[in-house]
Design an enzyme around this catalytic site. Structure first.
Site, PDB file in Angstrom:
ATOM      1  N   CYS A 101      -6.133   0.920   6.914  1.00  0.00           N
ATOM      2  CA  CYS A 101      -4.995   1.261   6.055  1.00  0.00           C
ATOM      3  C   CYS A 101      -5.027   2.738   5.678  1.00  0.00           C
ATOM      4  CB  CYS A 101      -5.005   0.400   4.796  1.00  0.00           C
ATOM      5  SG  CYS A 101      -3.626   0.706   3.663  1.00  0.00           S
ATOM      6  N   CYS A 197      -6.295  -7.003   0.485  1.00  0.00           N
ATOM      7  CA  CYS A 197      -5.058  -7.056  -0.295  1.00  0.00           C
ATOM      8  C   CYS A 197      -4.058  -8.062   0.253  1.00  0.00           C
ATOM      9  CB  CYS A 197      -4.420  -5.676  -0.376  1.00  0.00           C
ATOM     10  SG  CYS A 197      -3.772  -5.024   1.170  1.00  0.00           S
TER      11      CYS A 197
END
Length: 365
Positions: A101, A197
């Site tokens: 990410c 997440c």
């Protein structure tokens, strides 16, 4: 400078943005919408990038008096992070989605867009120190060892680091929370997010099962070749795993068994003793160098293979397209797909020298 502050809705990014404002920069806040179907509320400290987080980020921007926008990067996040995560596990590798990410979203998609819009730098709440030394970027561990995030930033390039700001690198988490409270930021006591997440319930195996399905295979004793049981897919295991193996019979010596190797083509999961987990050399690909300067010769360093732990002194050298790392001390639980990050050796031991994705490991007989 014109600074784009990435605001996740947490306390760290809010204080980082506040410090950028205090330094006199022209700051604009942006929240990245990374989920196509964000939940309305977080579950305690699990997950992030929810609607609640976007509201928290906006309130923080209002307190700081800076413009605020939400950018929809959900499709890019799905392709570059979530789909990559599933594909890597399906291939028997163990990826770090937070590292991907940072590499693909926060410091590629976000930074590229920021530069195109005329911003000079992107500011984030990562705990890492960054400075320019002799004209080149130097990425270092943060002052707060427990919160250090230099490992997940180690794949960033020299050019990306030249346009990055990490205002929290010299601070501790308690000090950041105190500052947030003093500045009137409502996120001062907000729990940190943890786990992955996009898997807020923490059930990674269940998430992968929903994406990949079942691919039955055998659990095999690595030393004897004996079949010890069956499983629903190599994606349900990681190198070094001890619990949840589904083996009914104990080892002959009564000691625990661990996952030693994953073979996705045959569907074989090899297990054995903890000693057989030890590796003495690591091969990596896709090497990155924060300074823009690859290693020119065999170099003493400290290698780290997990975000928290997995450190050993080593010698690293570039060999063609690969990075070869010879460990001075054996490491356990090293898996293809993880990232090997090289740090300067002691006494400093905190400067990131480079990083590479682990493709293979070996151990001295």
């Amino acid at each position: 400078m014109r600074v784009l502050a990435a605001m996740s809705g947490g306390v760290d990014s809010a204080v980082a943005a506040a410090r950028a404002v205090a330094e006199g920069h022209d700051v604009t806040g942006v929240h990245l919408a990374l989920s196509a179907k964000p939940g309305t509320l977080r579950t305690g400290s699990r997950g992030c990038c929810t609607i609640e987080d976007s509201h928290d980020a906006r309130r923080a921007a209002d307190v700081l008096g800076i413009p605020f926008y939400i950018w929809d990067l959900a499709e890019r996040f799905t392709e570059d992070v979530v789909d990559d995560f599933v594909a890597e596990y399906s291939a028997g590798r163990t990826p770090n989605p937070c590292m991907r990410c940072n590499e693909k979203i926060k410091f590629a998609a976000l930074l590229d867009k920021a530069i195109a819009l005329g911003f000079d730098a992107v500011c984030t709440g990562h705990y890492a120190r960054l400075s320019i030394v002799d004209g080149v970027p130097e990425l270092r561990r943060s002052a707060d060892a427990d919160k250090d995030q230099s490992y997940v930033l180690a794949t960033l390039t020299e050019e990306q680091l030249r346009h990055s700001m990490f205002p929290l690198g010299g601070s501790t988490k308690p000090a950041v929370r105190e500052e947030a409270a003093a500045r009137g930021l409502s996120v001062a006591e907000k729990p940190d997010s943890h786990d992955i997440c996009f898997i807020p319930d923490g059930d990674t195996r269940g998430f992968l099962r929903s994406k990949i399905g079942e691919r039955p295979g055998k659990l095999v004793d690595d030393a004897t070749g004996a079949v010890l049981g069956e499983h629903a897919g190599v994606h349900g295991f990681t190198i070094g795993q001890r619990h949840g193996l589904g083996i009914d019979t104990p080892a002959p010596d009564g000691r625990p068994r661990y996952v030693l190797a994953l073979e996705p083509v045959s569907g074989t999961v090899r297990v054995g003793s903890a000693e057989r987990l030890e590796v003495t050399s690591i091969t990596g690909s896709r090497a990155t160098w924060p300074s823009g300067r690859p290693l020119a010769e065999p170099t003493e360093c400290v290698v780290q293979v997990r975000a928290h732990g997995g450190l050993a002194p080593a010698v690293a050298e570039v060999a063609g397209d690969s990075l070869e790392i010879r460990l001075r001390e054996p490491l356990r639980g090293v898996a293809p797909g993880q990232t090997a990050v090289l740090y300067s050796p002691s006494p400093s031991g905190d400067v990131v020298l480079g990083a590479a994705t682990i493709t293979a490991t070996a151990r001295t007989p």
